[in-house]
Design a protein around this motif. Structure first.
Motif, PDB file in Angstrom:
ATOM      1  N   UNK A  22      41.730  38.695  34.102  1.00  0.00           N
ATOM      2  CA  UNK A  22      41.249  38.305  35.428  1.00  0.00           C
ATOM      3  C   UNK A  22      39.851  37.732  35.320  1.00  0.00           C
ATOM      4  N   UNK A  23      39.489  36.815  36.223  1.00  0.00           N
ATOM      5  CA  UNK A  23      38.121  36.291  36.233  1.00  0.00           C
ATOM      6  C   UNK A  23      37.111  37.412  36.479  1.00  0.00           C
ATOM      7  N   UNK A  28      34.518  42.386  39.072  1.00  0.00           N
ATOM      8  CA  UNK A  28      33.357  42.929  39.788  1.00  0.00           C
ATOM      9  C   UNK A  28      33.771  43.338  41.203  1.00  0.00           C
ATOM     10  N   UNK A  29      34.514  42.459  41.880  1.00  0.00           N
ATOM     11  CA  UNK A  29      34.980  42.773  43.233  1.00  0.00           C
ATOM     12  C   UNK A  29      35.844  44.018  43.274  1.00  0.00           C
ATOM     13  N   UNK A  30      36.706  44.174  42.274  1.00  0.00           N
ATOM     14  CA  UNK A  30      37.551  45.365  42.216  1.00  0.00           C
ATOM     15  C   UNK A  30      36.754  46.643  42.035  1.00  0.00           C
ATOM     16  N   UNK A  78      37.850  30.824  39.915  1.00  0.00           N
ATOM     17  CA  UNK A  78      36.871  31.861  39.584  1.00  0.00           C
ATOM     18  C   UNK A  78      36.983  33.083  40.494  1.00  0.00           C
ATOM     19  N   UNK A  79      37.701  32.954  41.611  1.00  0.00           N
ATOM     20  CA  UNK A  79      37.791  34.037  42.586  1.00  0.00           C
ATOM     21  C   UNK A  79      39.220  34.476  42.862  1.00  0.00           C
ATOM     22  N   UNK A  80      40.149  34.090  41.991  1.00  0.00           N
ATOM     23  CA  UNK A  80      41.540  34.487  42.162  1.00  0.00           C
ATOM     24  C   UNK A  80      42.173  34.822  40.824  1.00  0.00           C
ATOM     25  N   UNK A  88      48.521  33.225  34.974  1.00  0.00           N
ATOM     26  CA  UNK A  88      49.008  34.568  35.334  1.00  0.00           C
ATOM     27  C   UNK A  88      49.291  35.429  34.086  1.00  0.00           C
ATOM     28  N   UNK A  89      48.225  35.656  33.330  1.00  0.00           N
ATOM     29  CA  UNK A  89      48.271  36.390  32.065  1.00  0.00           C
ATOM     30  C   UNK A  89      48.780  37.814  32.233  1.00  0.00           C
TER      31      UNK A  89
END
Length: 138
Positions: A22-23, A28-30, A78-80, A88-89
């Motif tokens: 994930x970016x 960080x958001x998580x 960068x935000x998804x 979609x790794x």
């Protein structure tokens, strides 16, 4: 508690997929979201007066952010961490299940908050989330 479990299951999927899947903004958001989820659930468990508002904000907010981050095609890479758009790794059935679980439990938590807020305003209605008016005791 169900919302915290749903959020935790989704976090396990991020660990399974690898932290580089994930970016950085998503990671960080998580982590910031995890703090807010913990606070909102703690508020409900300890019967804080503002627990319904926290449940509404965190529950509905989490659902919206997760839909944007994982279920929509990529608009801003960068935000998804889109499960639809490439790359979609490491996305598997568990990724989809965990994301949908988190979204559904977030919505449920938000609706429980709405119900608790309405109950607090109506003295004859039962109170959910264990919310008491300020100054009341057990």
């Amino acid at each position: 508690m169900l919302f915290a479990i749903g959020f935790g299951i989704h976090g396990l999927d991020h660990l399974r997929r690898g932290m580089d899947a994930s970016p950085m903004a998503i990671m960080i958001g998580g982590n910031v979201q995890a703090v807010f989820v913990a606070i909102a659930v703690l508020m409900a468990v300890t019967h804080r007066y503002r627990a319904p508002e926290a449940a509404i904000g965190i529950g509905f907010g989490s659902a919206v952010v997760f839909v944007y981050a994982h279920l929509l095609p990529t608009f801003w890479a960068d935000y998804q961490d889109s499960y639809i758009s490439l790359p979609h790794t490491g996305v598997t059935w568990f990724s989809w299940t965990s994301a949908v679980t988190e979204i559904c439990t977030g919505l449920i938590y938000g609706f429980v908050g709405v119900r608790a807020l309405r109950a607090r305003k109506s003295p004859s209605a039962p109170v959910s989330l264990g919310v008491r008016a300020p100054g009341t005791t057990r």
